[in-house]
Design a protein around this motif. Structure first.
Motif, short mmCIF file in Angstrom:
data_model
loop_
_atom_site.label_atom_id
_atom_site.label_comp_id
_atom_site.label_asym_id
_atom_site.label_seq_id
_atom_site.Cartn_x
_atom_site.Cartn_y
_atom_site.Cartn_z
N HIS B 36 0.85 -1.19 0.00
CA HIS B 36 0.00 0.00 0.00
C HIS B 36 0.89 1.24 0.00
O HIS B 36 1.71 1.40 0.90
N VAL B 37 0.72 2.08 -0.99
CA VAL B 37 1.59 3.24 -1.17
C VAL B 37 0.75 4.51 -1.15
O VAL B 37 -0.28 4.59 -1.83
N PHE B 38 1.19 5.49 -0.36
CA PHE B 38 0.52 6.78 -0.28
C PHE B 38 1.45 7.85 -0.84
O PHE B 38 2.63 7.89 -0.49
N PHE B 39 0.87 8.70 -1.70
CA PHE B 39 1.65 9.74 -2.38
C PHE B 39 1.18 11.13 -1.95
O PHE B 39 -0.04 11.39 -1.94
N TRP B 40 2.14 11.98 -1.62
CA TRP B 40 1.87 13.39 -1.38
C TRP B 40 2.51 14.16 -2.55
O TRP B 40 3.73 14.06 -2.78
N LEU B 41 1.69 14.90 -3.28
CA LEU B 41 2.18 15.63 -4.45
C LEU B 41 2.97 16.87 -4.04
O LEU B 41 2.68 17.49 -3.01
N LYS B 42 3.92 17.25 -4.88
CA LYS B 42 4.61 18.54 -4.67
C LYS B 42 3.58 19.66 -4.73
O LYS B 42 3.61 20.57 -3.91
N LEU B 120 6.47 14.26 -9.72
CA LEU B 120 5.19 14.79 -9.24
C LEU B 120 5.07 14.77 -7.72
O LEU B 120 4.32 15.56 -7.16
N TRP B 121 5.74 13.83 -7.05
CA TRP B 121 5.53 13.69 -5.62
C TRP B 121 6.69 14.23 -4.78
O TRP B 121 7.83 14.26 -5.22
#
Lengths: 132, 132
Positions: B36-42, B120-121
């Motif tokens: 499970h991967v969570f991404f926070w965008l720039k 992007l992240w």
């Protein structure tokens, strides 16, 4: 391989997915709303406390709105900076709707689980996710 | 409701679960190893960047070892202190084994996704979990 809303794949509803794709050998995601909880025990090294928490989590399976349940521990994957393997136990649930997730939250079996087990953990992190 | 290793329920293997239970209306967890991967965008407010990342994630569905894929955004569940809804995009994958997860990690389609989208992240958090 079946992806909800995957490129080139028809988007599917949870119930339909399970029925339409099984038998063809493809696995399916059980429902659209995920509730993933990670637990850090007060006594991180206690396998007794870990097993007590896992036993408590198994009682949640009786709550009807839960479409599927996965109880886990950190997997022995490659150690990388981005991988957080510091938790002791996790629970992943699938719901059809956000309203079902709320019904689970308020369900007596869930409340009993919290009353019985909250003394075991020092930290909980929850991610609620809607499939796109 | 089907739980892998749930109390009072027979433990099931991923492939068997999908085939044995579907049609009976019960949803199943597709496989034992979760990634499970969570991404926070720039640029957290950019729906264009969010959609670009989601499109990139959809390309991963072509990697054969992935048993199921769920791409998501924060769900509109009740706001609670323990719920982290600060990420912009998530990806949940199921694998049969840790070795399959490693094969995914090294797969050319995954490497291409990282090359195309990592700009992007700003932050990624990964949880790898083994069902118990």
């Amino acid at each position: 391989m079946m992806a909800i809303g995957g490129a080139g794949l028809a988007a599917t509803l949870p119930g339909e997915a399970a029925e339409a794709k099984a038998g063809a050998g493809a696995a399916t995601v059980p429902a659209k709303v995920l509730h993933h909880v990670f637990f850090w025990l007060k006594d991180a090294g206690s396998t007794a406390d870990r097993d007590r928490l896992i036993a408590g989590l198994r009682t949640l399976a009786a709550i009807p709105v839960i479409r599927a349940l996965h109880i886990g521990v950190p997997a022995d994957t490659e150690a990388r900076d981005v991988v957080d393997g510091s938790y002791q136990v996790s629970e992943l649930m699938f719901f059809d709707t956000v309203a079902d997730q709320k019904a689970y939250q308020d369900h007596p079996i869930h409340r009993q689980f919290v009353a019985d087990c909250e003394k075991l953990w020092r930290k909980v992190v929850v991610y609620d996710t809607l499939g796109v």
